[in-house]
Design an enzyme around this catalytic site. Structure first.
Site: not given
Ligand code: AMP
Ligand code: ZN
Length: 137
Positions: A4, A7, A30, A46, A92, A94, A97, A99, A101
Site C-alpha cells: 500500500c 502505508c 498530494d 491501514h 473515484g 484510486t 488507504h 485519506h 483531499h
Molecule cells: P483518490 O484515491 O482518488 O482520492 O486520490 C489519490 C491521490 O493520491 C491522487 O490525488 C494522487 O495524486 C495521490 N498520490 C498517489 N501517490 C502519491 C504519492 N506517492 N505521494 C503523494 N500523493 C500521491
Molecule cells: Zn495502507
C-alpha cells in the site's frame, strides 16, 4: 500493508512532503497538486475507506483536516477550499488507504464536480431517510 503506497509513506519507506503528523494522522502534499497547496490527510493505520474508521480515528482525521484547512487559508488565501474524499472506484478512489483531499480553490480553476440533482418530492425524501434510519439501528 507492504504493497500500500500510503502505508509505505506512513512508514517512511518512500518519500513524501509532510505538512503535519500526529499519533493517528499524517498530512502530506498530494503529488498531483490540482492547485498549489493541495494536501492529503491520511489515517496512519491501514484502513481502506470511511467504513473502517472507528470513532477515535474519524475524529482525529477531521481534527487534522480542520487544522490544515486553516493553514491552507492562511498560507494561500484561496477563494475557497474543497474537501474531497472518495470511497470505492465508482466514487473515484484510486488509493485504497483512507485519506481526504484539501484543495485550495479559485474561480475557473478547472476543477469540476457534476452534480445531477433530482429534486424528488418530500415523500421520496422520507422513504430514503427511513431506509437510512433503519440501517443506523
Ligand atoms: P483518490 O484515491 O482518488 O482520492 O486520490 C489519490 C491521490 O493520491 C491522487 O490525488 C494522487 O495524486 C495521490 N498520490 C498517489 N501517490 C502519491 C504519492 N506517492 N505521494 C503523494 N500523493 C500521491
Ligand atoms: Zn495502507
Amino acid at each position: 500493508m507492504s504493497d500500500c503506497v500510503f502505508c509505505r509513506i506512513v512508514n517512511g519507506q518512500i518519500p513524501s512532503t509532510k505538512v503535519h503528523e500526529d499519533r493517528l494522522t499524517l498530512a502530506f502534499m498530494d503529488i498531483g497538486q490540482v492547485n498549489p497547496g493541495h494536501v492529503l490527510v491520511a489515517a496512519k493505520p491501514h484502513v481502506e475507506n470511511i467504513y473502517g474508521l472507528d470513532d477515535a480515528l474519524a475524529a482525529a482525521v477531521f481534527q487534522t483536516a480542520a487544522r490544515v484547512a486553516r493553514a491552507v487559508k492562511k498560507a494561500y488565501t484561496p477563494e475557497g477550499v474543497t474537501l474531497y474524499q472518495a470511497n470505492g472506484a465508482a466514487a473515484g478512489q484510486t488509493v485504497y488507504h483512507f485519506h481526504l483531499h484539501l484543495i485550495p480553490r479559485y474561480d475557473k480553476d478547472g476543477m469540476h464536480l457534476t452534480w445531477p440533482a433530482k429534486n424528488p418530492p418530500r415523500e421520496q425524501l422520507e422513504v430514503n431517510a427511513a431506509k437510512l434510519r433503519a440501517a443506523l439501528e
